[in-house]
Scaffold this motif. Structure first.
Motif: not given
Length: 171
Positions: A18-33
């Motif tokens: 998920r990191r390599q595929a850039k699925l974690e694009r939301l800023p950290a203050y939104f929390g994990p989707s």
């Protein structure tokens, strides 16, 4: 379609993929989707370890970008059809994760209406429609967990996907 139980290896692969595929694009203050919090289903192609190894290798190599399955099996198992955007982790025959894939297209057509373009995208054998039909008819006759039988007009789910993160085998 069957989904093996999650394992630490699959979970570790999911974190990296998920990191390599850039699925974690939301800023950290939104929390994990939900998209990145829950690992997607992990599954293998085919009915044997050898088929799973062969087909997972074709996915990792970028040769296999499509698959087909019996629509009636989804209904019998109470599983919804895949939709564009659906994520999955492709396993090899030993249950090791080999690729994170995302579904891009889904269509349900009669077996005898599958076209040469789809057969080529499945990447198996000589990639011709004749080979696809022979291999898939054999598979649908031999692997029939719900007694659906094979018919030339049976509905088949055609799924296209792209690899978001491949994991080559260890050498």
């Amino acid at each position: 379609m069957s989904q093996p139980a999650s394992s630490p290896e699959v979970e570790n692969f999911w974190v990296l993929a998920r990191r390599q595929a850039k699925l974690e694009r939301l800023p950290a203050y939104f929390g994990p989707s939900g998209l990145v919090s829950l690992p997607p289903p992990a599954w293998s192609f085919g009915a044997t370890q050898e088929q799973a190894d062969e087909l997972a290798g074709l996915v990792v190599d970028g040769v296999k970008t499509a698959t087909a399955s019996a629509a009636e099996d989804y209904a019998a198992e109470g599983v919804p059809l895949p939709e564009p955007g659906t994520l999955g982790i492709v396993l090899d025959g030993a249950g090791h994760p080999r690729a994170l894939v995302a579904t891009t297209e889904v269509a349900v057509v009669a077996f005898d209406r599958v076209d040469a373009e789809h057969a080529h995208a499945e990447g198996e054998g000589d990639r011709t429609l004749a080979t696809w039909r022979h291999r898939h008819e054999t598979f649908f006759r031999e692997v029939d967990p719900h007694g659906r039988g094979f018919r030339p007009d049976m509905p088949v789910v055609l799924e296209r996907f792209r690899v978001l993160h491949p994991k080559p085998p260890k050498r």
